[in-house]
Design a protein around this motif. Sequence first.
Motif, PDB file in Angstrom:
ATOM      1  N   LEU A 102       0.848  -1.198   0.000  1.00  0.00           N
ATOM      2  CA  LEU A 102       0.000   0.000   0.000  1.00  0.00           C
ATOM      3  C   LEU A 102       0.881   1.245   0.000  1.00  0.00           C
ATOM      4  O   LEU A 102       1.796   1.356   0.820  1.00  0.00           O
ATOM      5  CB  LEU A 102      -0.897   0.015   1.233  1.00  0.00           C
ATOM      6  N   VAL A 103       0.593   2.174  -0.902  1.00  0.00           N
ATOM      7  CA  VAL A 103       1.352   3.420  -0.995  1.00  0.00           C
ATOM      8  C   VAL A 103       0.406   4.578  -0.698  1.00  0.00           C
ATOM      9  O   VAL A 103      -0.663   4.689  -1.302  1.00  0.00           O
ATOM     10  CB  VAL A 103       1.978   3.594  -2.400  1.00  0.00           C
ATOM     11  N   ASP A 104       0.805   5.430   0.243  1.00  0.00           N
ATOM     12  CA  ASP A 104      -0.020   6.585   0.610  1.00  0.00           C
ATOM     13  C   ASP A 104      -0.335   7.459  -0.599  1.00  0.00           C
ATOM     14  O   ASP A 104       0.475   7.550  -1.532  1.00  0.00           O
ATOM     15  CB  ASP A 104       0.685   7.444   1.660  1.00  0.00           C
ATOM     16  N   PRO A 105      -1.473   8.132  -0.563  1.00  0.00           N
ATOM     17  CA  PRO A 105      -1.844   9.015  -1.677  1.00  0.00           C
ATOM     18  C   PRO A 105      -0.856  10.181  -1.834  1.00  0.00           C
ATOM     19  O   PRO A 105      -0.315  10.678  -0.846  1.00  0.00           O
ATOM     20  CB  PRO A 105      -3.213   9.569  -1.263  1.00  0.00           C
ATOM     21  N   PRO A 106      -0.635  10.612  -3.070  1.00  0.00           N
ATOM     22  CA  PRO A 106       0.196  11.802  -3.290  1.00  0.00           C
ATOM     23  C   PRO A 106      -0.551  13.052  -2.826  1.00  0.00           C
ATOM     24  O   PRO A 106      -1.788  13.058  -2.796  1.00  0.00           O
ATOM     25  CB  PRO A 106       0.403  11.815  -4.798  1.00  0.00           C
ATOM     26  N   VAL A 107       0.201  14.080  -2.460  1.00  0.00           N
ATOM     27  CA  VAL A 107      -0.420  15.305  -1.956  1.00  0.00           C
ATOM     28  C   VAL A 107       0.127  16.536  -2.664  1.00  0.00           C
ATOM     29  O   VAL A 107       1.288  16.572  -3.075  1.00  0.00           O
ATOM     30  CB  VAL A 107      -0.221  15.468  -0.432  1.00  0.00           C
ATOM     31  N   VAL A 108      -0.727  17.527  -2.783  1.00  0.00           N
ATOM     32  CA  VAL A 108      -0.322  18.830  -3.308  1.00  0.00           C
ATOM     33  C   VAL A 108       0.673  19.436  -2.320  1.00  0.00           C
ATOM     34  O   VAL A 108       0.511  19.314  -1.112  1.00  0.00           O
ATOM     35  CB  VAL A 108      -1.555  19.746  -3.479  1.00  0.00           C
ATOM     36  N   GLY A 109       1.708  20.068  -2.828  1.00  0.00           N
ATOM     37  CA  GLY A 109       2.721  20.679  -1.976  1.00  0.00           C
ATOM     38  C   GLY A 109       3.961  19.809  -1.833  1.00  0.00           C
ATOM     39  O   GLY A 109       4.947  20.233  -1.247  1.00  0.00           O
ATOM     40  N   ARG A 110       3.897  18.606  -2.369  1.00  0.00           N
ATOM     41  CA  ARG A 110       5.048  17.701  -2.316  1.00  0.00           C
ATOM     42  C   ARG A 110       5.571  17.485  -3.731  1.00  0.00           C
ATOM     43  O   ARG A 110       4.843  17.047  -4.609  1.00  0.00           O
ATOM     44  CB  ARG A 110       4.633  16.362  -1.698  1.00  0.00           C
ATOM     45  N   GLY A 111       6.833  17.808  -3.939  1.00  0.00           N
ATOM     46  CA  GLY A 111       7.450  17.637  -5.252  1.00  0.00           C
ATOM     47  C   GLY A 111       7.687  16.178  -5.581  1.00  0.00           C
ATOM     48  O   GLY A 111       7.270  15.286  -4.840  1.00  0.00           O
ATOM     49  N   PRO A 112       8.372  15.921  -6.675  1.00  0.00           N
ATOM     50  CA  PRO A 112       8.611  14.535  -7.082  1.00  0.00           C
ATOM     51  C   PRO A 112       9.522  13.802  -6.110  1.00  0.00           C
ATOM     52  O   PRO A 112      10.366  14.398  -5.451  1.00  0.00           O
ATOM     53  CB  PRO A 112       9.278  14.678  -8.450  1.00  0.00           C
ATOM     54  N   PHE A 113       9.323  12.495  -6.046  1.00  0.00           N
ATOM     55  CA  PHE A 113      10.199  11.618  -5.279  1.00  0.00           C
ATOM     56  C   PHE A 113      11.187  10.975  -6.262  1.00  0.00           C
ATOM     57  O   PHE A 113      10.809  10.097  -7.026  1.00  0.00           O
ATOM     58  CB  PHE A 113       9.409  10.508  -4.588  1.00  0.00           C
ATOM     59  N   PRO A 114      12.453  11.414  -6.265  1.00  0.00           N
ATOM     60  CA  PRO A 114      13.428  10.774  -7.153  1.00  0.00           C
ATOM     61  C   PRO A 114      13.942   9.471  -6.539  1.00  0.00           C
ATOM     62  O   PRO A 114      13.905   9.290  -5.322  1.00  0.00           O
ATOM     63  CB  PRO A 114      14.558  11.808  -7.233  1.00  0.00           C
ATOM     64  N   CYS A 115      14.424   8.601  -7.378  1.00  0.00           N
ATOM     65  CA  CYS A 115      15.069   7.373  -6.925  1.00  0.00           C
ATOM     66  C   CYS A 115      16.375   7.756  -6.235  1.00  0.00           C
ATOM     67  O   CYS A 115      17.078   8.668  -6.684  1.00  0.00           O
ATOM     68  CB  CYS A 115      15.320   6.466  -8.120  1.00  0.00           C
ATOM     69  N   ARG A 116      16.724   7.068  -5.156  1.00  0.00           N
ATOM     70  CA  ARG A 116      17.889   7.422  -4.345  1.00  0.00           C
ATOM     71  C   ARG A 116      19.046   6.431  -4.436  1.00  0.00           C
ATOM     72  O   ARG A 116      20.021   6.552  -3.695  1.00  0.00           O
ATOM     73  CB  ARG A 116      17.472   7.553  -2.881  1.00  0.00           C
ATOM     74  N   ALA A 117      18.939   5.431  -5.341  1.00  0.00           N
ATOM     75  CA  ALA A 117      20.021   4.443  -5.462  1.00  0.00           C
ATOM     76  C   ALA A 117      19.982   3.812  -6.851  1.00  0.00           C
ATOM     77  O   ALA A 117      18.970   3.883  -7.548  1.00  0.00           O
ATOM     78  CB  ALA A 117      19.878   3.371  -4.388  1.00  0.00           C
ATOM     79  N   HIS A 118      21.095   3.188  -7.238  1.00  0.00           N
ATOM     80  CA  HIS A 118      21.165   2.440  -8.497  1.00  0.00           C
ATOM     81  C   HIS A 118      20.769   0.997  -8.248  1.00  0.00           C
ATOM     82  O   HIS A 118      21.072   0.430  -7.201  1.00  0.00           O
ATOM     83  CB  HIS A 118      22.586   2.460  -9.076  1.00  0.00           C
ATOM     84  N   GLY A 119      20.120   0.410  -9.239  1.00  0.00           N
ATOM     85  CA  GLY A 119      19.751  -1.000  -9.174  1.00  0.00           C
ATOM     86  C   GLY A 119      19.666  -1.575 -10.568  1.00  0.00           C
ATOM     87  O   GLY A 119      20.107  -0.957 -11.537  1.00  0.00           O
ATOM     88  N   ASP A 120      19.076  -2.767 -10.680  1.00  0.00           N
ATOM     89  CA  ASP A 120      18.935  -3.415 -11.985  1.00  0.00           C
ATOM     90  C   ASP A 120      17.997  -2.639 -12.909  1.00  0.00           C
ATOM     91  O   ASP A 120      18.243  -2.520 -14.097  1.00  0.00           O
ATOM     92  CB  ASP A 120      18.409  -4.848 -11.822  1.00  0.00           C
ATOM     93  N   SER A 121      16.904  -2.129 -12.355  1.00  0.00           N
ATOM     94  CA  SER A 121      15.920  -1.423 -13.191  1.00  0.00           C
ATOM     95  C   SER A 121      15.649   0.000 -12.718  1.00  0.00           C
ATOM     96  O   SER A 121      14.771   0.662 -13.251  1.00  0.00           O
ATOM     97  CB  SER A 121      14.603  -2.212 -13.220  1.00  0.00           C
ATOM     98  N   LEU A 122      16.388   0.462 -11.737  1.00  0.00           N
ATOM     99  CA  LEU A 122      16.226   1.821 -11.218  1.00  0.00           C
ATOM    100  C   LEU A 122      17.566   2.551 -11.274  1.00  0.00           C
ATOM    101  O   LEU A 122      18.619   1.939 -11.089  1.00  0.00           O
ATOM    102  CB  LEU A 122      15.725   1.802  -9.773  1.00  0.00           C
ATOM    103  N   THR A 123      17.493   3.864 -11.497  1.00  0.00           N
ATOM    104  CA  THR A 123      18.695   4.684 -11.587  1.00  0.00           C
ATOM    105  C   THR A 123      18.592   5.845 -10.611  1.00  0.00           C
ATOM    106  O   THR A 123      17.576   6.556 -10.588  1.00  0.00           O
ATOM    107  CB  THR A 123      18.874   5.227 -13.025  1.00  0.00           C
ATOM    108  N   ASP A 124      19.624   6.023  -9.822  1.00  0.00           N
ATOM    109  CA  ASP A 124      19.689   7.114  -8.861  1.00  0.00           C
ATOM    110  C   ASP A 124      19.425   8.446  -9.559  1.00  0.00           C
ATOM    111  O   ASP A 124      20.005   8.732 -10.615  1.00  0.00           O
ATOM    112  CB  ASP A 124      21.083   7.118  -8.212  1.00  0.00           C
ATOM    113  N   GLY A 125      18.528   9.246  -8.989  1.00  0.00           N
ATOM    114  CA  GLY A 125      18.229  10.573  -9.520  1.00  0.00           C
ATOM    115  C   GLY A 125      17.093  10.611 -10.527  1.00  0.00           C
ATOM    116  O   GLY A 125      16.570  11.683 -10.823  1.00  0.00           O
ATOM    117  N   ARG A 126      16.687   9.486 -11.047  1.00  0.00           N
ATOM    118  CA  ARG A 126      15.587   9.456 -12.019  1.00  0.00           C
ATOM    119  C   ARG A 126      14.246   9.484 -11.286  1.00  0.00           C
ATOM    120  O   ARG A 126      14.125   9.054 -10.150  1.00  0.00           O
ATOM    121  CB  ARG A 126      15.662   8.204 -12.888  1.00  0.00           C
TER     122      ARG A 126
END
Length: 183
Positions: free
Chosen positions: A117-141
């Motif tokens: 379960l992921v909490d709903p997004p809210v107005v006033g909160r900017g994007p959540f960037p990825c914070r690490a490198h992985g097989d299918s994720l890239t830090d900063g994206r």
Amino acid sequence: MAATNLVAAVAKLGDLAERHYLELKSSLDLSQKKDKEKIAKFILGAANRMPDIAQSAFEGVAVMIVGVAKGQVEGIPPVEMMDISKVVQKFLGADGPRWDVLWVPLEDSTNQVLVVLVDPPVVGRGPFPCRAHGDSLTDGRVYIRAEGETREASSDELDLLIQRGNTASRLDLDFSVEVLGQC
């Protein structure tokens, strides 16, 4: 009870049930970092939806169900939240999206269905960037959850997420100034 009913309902539809608020995985091996990374990717994508769109279902909460396919509810071997969180949190960061899990037990099986379960997004909160490198994720994206897929955000989508963060909820203020005493 609601999670059990949801599992049964999505098993009837399989991948046809997938939307911006719902992802199904027939199986993940949670002893593998790459499969825990898939959970992190979904969490990031779900948290980077626009609030008005997210509110169209599940009161804005996004749900990933693991261990279900069309006509099949087989579950996966359960693992402790700590074992999932150790890997997932690296991609989310300390100030990342808020999320939780539920385990739905299955009759006559040691497997259980994992519900993320992921909490709903809210107005006033900017994007959540990825914070690490992985097989299918890239830090900063920045990843978003679109209709039936989690993918990297386009430049226009990133602009909307930045605007979401810069849009503070407006407060109606009423004040007055009065001078007391002599000038």
